[in-house]
Enzyme design. Structure first.
Site, short mmCIF file in Angstrom:
data_model
loop_
_atom_site.label_atom_id
_atom_site.label_comp_id
_atom_site.label_asym_id
_atom_site.label_seq_id
_atom_site.Cartn_x
_atom_site.Cartn_y
_atom_site.Cartn_z
N ASP A 88 0.85 -1.20 0.00
CA ASP A 88 0.00 0.00 0.00
C ASP A 88 0.88 1.25 0.00
O ASP A 88 1.67 1.45 0.92
CB ASP A 88 -0.89 -0.04 1.25
CG ASP A 88 -1.70 1.23 1.42
OD1 ASP A 88 -1.88 1.97 0.43
OD2 ASP A 88 -2.13 1.49 2.57
N ASP A 128 -4.08 3.88 2.79
CA ASP A 128 -5.51 3.62 3.01
C ASP A 128 -5.76 2.17 3.44
O ASP A 128 -6.92 1.74 3.56
CB ASP A 128 -6.34 3.98 1.77
CG ASP A 128 -6.04 3.08 0.57
OD1 ASP A 128 -5.12 2.23 0.69
OD2 ASP A 128 -6.71 3.22 -0.47
N ASP A 185 -5.50 -10.52 -15.52
CA ASP A 185 -6.53 -11.50 -15.24
C ASP A 185 -7.74 -11.19 -16.12
O ASP A 185 -8.20 -10.06 -16.19
CB ASP A 185 -6.93 -11.39 -13.76
CG ASP A 185 -7.16 -12.74 -13.12
OD1 ASP A 185 -7.97 -13.50 -13.67
OD2 ASP A 185 -6.55 -13.02 -12.08
N ASP A 225 -9.80 -16.61 -15.81
CA ASP A 225 -10.55 -17.09 -14.65
C ASP A 225 -11.60 -18.14 -15.05
O ASP A 225 -12.39 -17.89 -15.97
CB ASP A 225 -11.24 -15.88 -14.02
CG ASP A 225 -11.79 -16.14 -12.64
OD1 ASP A 225 -10.99 -16.31 -11.72
OD2 ASP A 225 -13.03 -16.19 -12.49
N GLU A 265 -7.49 -20.95 -16.05
CA GLU A 265 -7.82 -21.61 -14.78
C GLU A 265 -8.96 -22.59 -15.04
O GLU A 265 -10.00 -22.19 -15.56
CB GLU A 265 -8.25 -20.58 -13.74
CG GLU A 265 -8.42 -21.20 -12.37
CD GLU A 265 -9.41 -20.48 -11.47
OE1 GLU A 265 -9.31 -20.64 -10.25
OE2 GLU A 265 -10.31 -19.78 -11.99
N HIS A 267 -3.99 -17.14 -4.75
CA HIS A 267 -4.81 -16.38 -3.80
C HIS A 267 -6.01 -17.17 -3.28
O HIS A 267 -6.76 -16.66 -2.45
CB HIS A 267 -5.28 -15.09 -4.47
CG HIS A 267 -6.15 -15.36 -5.65
ND1 HIS A 267 -5.65 -15.90 -6.82
CD2 HIS A 267 -7.48 -15.21 -5.85
CE1 HIS A 267 -6.65 -16.06 -7.68
NE2 HIS A 267 -7.77 -15.65 -7.11
N ASP A 268 -6.24 -18.37 -3.81
CA ASP A 268 -7.37 -19.19 -3.37
C ASP A 268 -6.93 -20.37 -2.50
O ASP A 268 -7.77 -21.12 -2.02
CB ASP A 268 -8.11 -19.78 -4.58
CG ASP A 268 -8.76 -18.71 -5.45
OD1 ASP A 268 -9.17 -17.67 -4.90
OD2 ASP A 268 -8.84 -18.92 -6.67
#
Ligand code: NOJ
Length: 558
Positions: free
Chosen positions: A22, A26, A99, A200, A257, A331-332
């Site tokens: 970041d 924020d 993606d 995806d 994917e 990330h899954d």
């Protein structure tokens, strides 16, 4: 004979932007934050970045619900930031793949806003609408994030299909106009200079006509309908069309994917002469610690023999003409060192072993942010600290809805929950691990003082430097990229060993997936072998038979 391609020789690094870095305090990672870390990626040596979605999105599923495919999410920055990022990547010789999420959009996308207005709206057929059946949903399929795949919309008295959350309506690929919109959008990004796409759940886009009911299961209202949308009837036709309309004209890489894809199908998707995709993300190995026939929350310990059988089959099936992707993490998925390594006493050693085993196989390796640091799973005490829609929906359905005990469910979440991968990258030992100066959107793992990038860079024996070396070796030894694969020790429950062969060259890869010691007898003479890499000190010129220490990995070149 395997043809040579740049994407076969590459190592890909996945950035999940929300949790990466970041820059503006924020609490949410952003594009300027990525730019700040490009030198770090350069030092690691990766060739390609796969960037998870940065498009406009209401974030029902952290950007996998896109409301505008051609603009950047405000929290992440502007198109100018994105263009700067691409230029900075290219300056460093790093390619970028974006993606592509086109099985579904967000319900806030203007196509859907139009589509829901009336049955004769020009956008109606961009989505999959059906009337109810006997006063209820059109079929009995269950959504990945729980409940029915159908959502009723009063305005037109019909239901729309969503395989994921109800804010992710499925796009209707049967409609040629929709397909053309997708192809135009792909060209929009390719013409900006990107180097490819990760697609995806791309094997979900073709649904079986009539959307038949899934097989009923005693006591369950909604059931899996996967046989009616995974690898559906027109999938190869759609991908070949996409190739012809778009991809053919660009020198880019593609990875699809594909949950539920078999090695035989994988060969069809990636066979070079078929002109579909370069490689797929298969899930067979990710499902081996799930009870058969159940969903991912039903845990079962991994039997290493299953893993070898599965990965070995993919290796041999795609040997001629196809190509594998190699991954432990994304990330899954939970963090691999916590999942199949030892994230306590042998965290460093086992993380290096896992990396060795993966990177020496045939295929394009993917590294998920923080994997190169040996980041571990997270255990939040309270469900309140979890953010992932899949986790929260499952918890609500089972604990709040069914009254199941929370303890066992929390155990599943600790083991398999997607937030394991989504805690912020640990950059240094300052507050919030240097990820943000504000309040992170999801809590940082408390182990950041021990596990962080600054520390790893300073330690020549760190996991980071080991990954660096693995990447360098790939550049130096063609056999790592193009050599054929052969499994050894197939029946052994704790050793994963194989060879790679290209012409006169052979690699011997030996890894120990346990905290036990094992004797390894090499059938190959190691007298003149060169040890390319290992995660322990190895005495000069060991014999052909040696003791494999806990979580040890060795790669010899003969
Ligand atoms: C797969 C993505 O990796 C995951 O994060 C997402 O929730 C689903 N597809 C739906 O887009």
């Amino acid at each position: 004979m395997t043809t040579k391609k740049w994407w076969k020789e590459a190592v890909v690094y996945q950035i999940y932007p929300r949790s990466f870095n970041d820059s503006n305090g924020d609490g949410v990672g952003d594009i300027q934050g990525i730019i700040e870390k490009l030198d770090y990626l350069k030092e690691l040596g990766v060739d390609v970045v796969w960037l998870s979605p940065v498009y406009k999105s209401p974030n029902d599923d952290n950007g996998y619900d896109i409301s505008d495919y051609r603009n950047i999410m405000d929290e992440f920055g502007t198109m100018a930031d994105w263009e700067e990022m691409l230029a900075e990547m290219h300056k460093r010789g790093i390619k970028l793949i974006m993606d592509l999420v086109v099985n579904h959009s967000s319900d806030e996308h203007e196509w859907f806003q139009e589509s829901r207005k009336s049955k004769d709206n020009p956008y109606r057929d961009y989505y999959i609408w059906r009337p109810g059946k006997n006063g209820t949903e059109p079929n009995n399929w269950e959504a990945t994030f729980g409940g029915s795949v159908w959502e009723y919309d009063e305005q037109t008295d019909e239901y729309f299909l969503h395989l994921f959350s109800k804010k992710q309506p499925d796009l209707n690929w049967e409609n040629p106009k929709l397909r053309q919109e997708v192809y135009d959008m792909m060209k929009f990004w390719l013409d900006k200079g990107i180097d490819g796409f990760r697609m995806d759940v791309i094997n979900f886009i073709s649904k079986v006509e009539g959307l038949p009911d899934g097989e009923k299961v005693e006591g369950k209202k909604y059931v899996s309908g996967h046989q009616y949308f995974m690898n559906g009837p027109r999938i190869h036709e759609f991908l070949q069309e996409m190739h012809k309309e778009v991809l053919e004209d660009y020198n880019v890489m593609t990875v699809g994917e594909m949950p539920g894809v078999s090695p035989e199908e994988g060969k069809l998707y990636t066979g070079e002469e078929r002109k579909e995709l370069n490689m797929v993300f298969q899930f067979e190995h990710m499902d081996l610690d799930t009870q058969p026939g159940k969903n991912k929350w039903h845990l079962k310990p991994l039997d290493l023999r299953d893993l070898k059988k599965s990965l070995g089959k993919w290796q041999s099936e795609l040997e001629d003409g196809g190509w594998n992707s190699l991954y432990w993490n994304n990330h899954d998925q939970p963090r691999i060192v916590s999942r199949w390594g030892d994230d306590k006493e042998y965290r460093v050693t086992s993380a290096k072993m896992l990396a060795t085993c993966l990177h020496m196989m045939k295929g394009t390796p993917y590294i998920y942010q923080g994997e190169e640091l040996g980041m571990t799973n997270i255990k939040f005490d309270s469900i309140e600290d979890y953010k992932d829609i899949e986790t929260l929906n499952m918890y609500n359905e089972r604990v709040v809805g069914n009254g199941e005990g929370p303890q066992e469910i929390m155990q599943s979440i600790y083991t398999k929950g997607r937030d394991n991968a989504r805690t912020p990258v640990q950059w240094d030992d300052s507050e919030h691990a240097g990820f943000t100066t504000g309040n992170p959107w999801i809590k940082v793992n408390e182990n950041y003082q021990e596990i962080n990038a600054e520390k790893a860079l300073d330690d020549k024996d760190s996991i980071f430097h080991y990954y660096r070396k693995l990447i360098q070796l790939r550049k130096q030894h063609e056999v790592i990229v193009y050599g054929s694969f052969e499994m050894m020790y197939e029946e052994h429950a704790e050793i994963f060993a194989y060879t790679r062969t290209l012409g006169e060259e052979t690699l011997l890869v030996v890894t120990n997936f346990s905290g036990n010691t094992h004797k390894f007898d090499s059938s190959i003479d190691l007298k003149y072998a060169e040890l390319l890499i290992s995660n322990y000190e190895v005495a000069e010129k060991e014999a052909n038979s040696f003791e494999l220490r806990p979580w040890e990995a060795r790669v010899y070149k003969i």
